[in-house]
Scaffold this active site. Structure first.
Site, PDB file in Angstrom:
ATOM      1  CG  MET A  26      29.632  35.636  45.080  1.00  0.00           C
ATOM      2  SD  MET A  26      29.300  36.009  46.821  1.00  0.00           S
ATOM      3  CE  MET A  26      30.856  36.741  47.302  1.00  0.00           C
ATOM      4  N   GLY A  27      27.843  38.873  42.127  1.00  0.00           N
ATOM      5  CA  GLY A  27      28.082  39.697  40.960  1.00  0.00           C
ATOM      6  C   GLY A  27      27.501  41.092  40.986  1.00  0.00           C
ATOM      7  NE  ARG A  43      36.823  42.612  49.279  1.00  0.00           N
ATOM      8  CZ  ARG A  43      35.727  43.054  48.692  1.00  0.00           C
ATOM      9  NH1 ARG A  43      35.131  42.356  47.753  1.00  0.00           N
ATOM     10  NH2 ARG A  43      35.231  44.224  49.039  1.00  0.00           N
ATOM     11  CG  ASP A 101      30.148  44.795  41.924  1.00  0.00           C
ATOM     12  OD1 ASP A 101      29.542  45.031  40.855  1.00  0.00           O
ATOM     13  OD2 ASP A 101      31.347  44.482  41.954  1.00  0.00           O
ATOM     14  CE  LYS A 107      27.774  43.965  37.839  1.00  0.00           C
ATOM     15  NZ  LYS A 107      29.191  43.813  38.253  1.00  0.00           N
ATOM     16  CE  LYS A 125      38.171  46.896  46.386  1.00  0.00           C
ATOM     17  NZ  LYS A 125      38.151  45.475  46.721  1.00  0.00           N
ATOM     18  CG  HIS A 179      38.956  36.747  37.530  1.00  0.00           C
ATOM     19  ND1 HIS A 179      37.855  37.549  37.353  1.00  0.00           N
ATOM     20  CD2 HIS A 179      39.554  37.169  38.684  1.00  0.00           C
ATOM     21  CE1 HIS A 179      37.787  38.423  38.342  1.00  0.00           C
ATOM     22  NE2 HIS A 179      38.796  38.224  39.150  1.00  0.00           N
TER      23      HIS A 179
END
Length: 324
Positions: free
Chosen positions: A234-235, A122, A237, A241, A79, A149
């Site tokens: 979740m941020g 996902r 990655d 960060k 991906k 979003h």
């Protein structure tokens, strides 16, 4: 004089390249499909191959993309996830994703799936799976840090696995938080904008879905987190960060998708060296315990693995009655 070996047979007939556009995958994906694919992907991490992701930038360093390779017993692919912040100026999404699946006979491309919207499902599905496995069963108050979003997808996904009542929204500005809360309320959620202090004081589940970096203050103070809270991060990655205060790690039990990757580019890149990172797949398959007491603080560090994309793509193809 040497004897020639057997002549190779004719090459396999080339399949026409399959292209599934964004409009079609967006119309097919939903929370149930994404959650089932997440369960399959995380279960596969226990005994199957799991490859770390690579985060790089484009010709303009502000533009970033990640490569997430994956393989199962029958399929393999990669991906490509992009983040082009300037797209907002053109009315386009800043994030997009494309899944490339390989023909396992020839090594050539077999399918290209545009999965921008599906990727949001996902990501949220991994959050929902973690909440289902790690949050208290009676968790009802959800706090969301982030007004991009992804926020609405996270709220919908978590609401599939817990009886979410109040949704508390925290943003960089009050205006953004109020706008996001209003949008969630229009979708039927009991949502309102609050401060970070109030969100941490009231939440049973906290989801962080921001672009925060380590050169800015964490989203909240470690002391604000109550015993019994679950956090899905979740941020983070990519290297550099960060959303959480590092002081929270010694108080928490930490779970992740892939420990090696979490240490390199997830939230756990800022964790103390002695922090134990438990793969979520081990909890899913019963190899280890998740939450052991109501007072546990549990953290899910989601940096994202290619298996999530592979199994989601295969689920989308199956829904279209397509096999590779």
């Amino acid at each position: 004089m040497t004897t020639a070996g057997p002549h190779p047979g004719p090459p396999p007939a080339a399949r026409p390249l399959l292209h599934i556009p964004e409009e079609r995958t967006a119309a097919l994906v939903d929370e149930d499909l994404a959650l089932d694919a997440a369960r399959a992907a995380f279960a596969a991490t226990v005994n199957g191959p799991v490859f770390p992701s690579l985060a790089v930038h484009g010709s303009d360093p502000r533009n970033r993309f990640t490569l997430k390779p994956s393989a199962s017993a029958r399929h393999a692919g990669v991906k490509i996830g992009t983040y082009w912040p300037g797209n907002a100026e053109h009315g386009l999404p800043r994030h997009h994703s494309t899944l490339l699946l390989l023909d396992q006979t020839t090594g050539r491309l077999a399918a290209v799936l545009e999965v921008g919207i599906a990727n949001a499902y996902r990501t949220a599905a991994a959050d929902a799976l973690a909440v289902d496995l790690l949050a208290r069963p009676d968790a009802t108050t959800l706090a969301v840090f982030g007004t991009g979003h992804q926020a609405a997808y996270e709220v919908r996904a978590v609401s599939r696995v817990r009886a979410v009542g109040a949704v508390l929204v925290v943003g960089r500005t009050a205006e953004r938080a109020e706008r996001t809360a209003a949008a969630l309320a229009a979708q039927g959620h009991e949502a309102r904008a609050v401060s970070a202090v109030e969100a941490c004081a009231r939440a049973d589940v906290i989801v962080t879905a921001t672009t925060a970096r380590a050169d800015t203050p964490p989203l909240f103070e470690a002391s604000w987190i109550r015993p019994g809270t679950h956090l899905s991060c979740m941020g983070a990655d990519a290297p550099g960060k960060r959303e959480l205060p590092p002081e929270l790690f010694p108080r928490a039990r930490v779970f992740c998708d892939l420990p090696e990757q979490a240490r390199r580019m997830g939230e756990s890149q800022h964790a103390p060296a002695d922090t134990v990172l438990t793969p979520l797949g081990d909890v899913l398959t019963g190899r280890t315990e998740g939450r052991t007491a109501d007072g546990d603080i549990t953290v899910f560090d989601s940096s994202g693995i290619g298996g999530q994309d592979l199994y989601l793509g295969l689920a989308l193809l199956e829904k279209m009655d397509i096999s590779l």
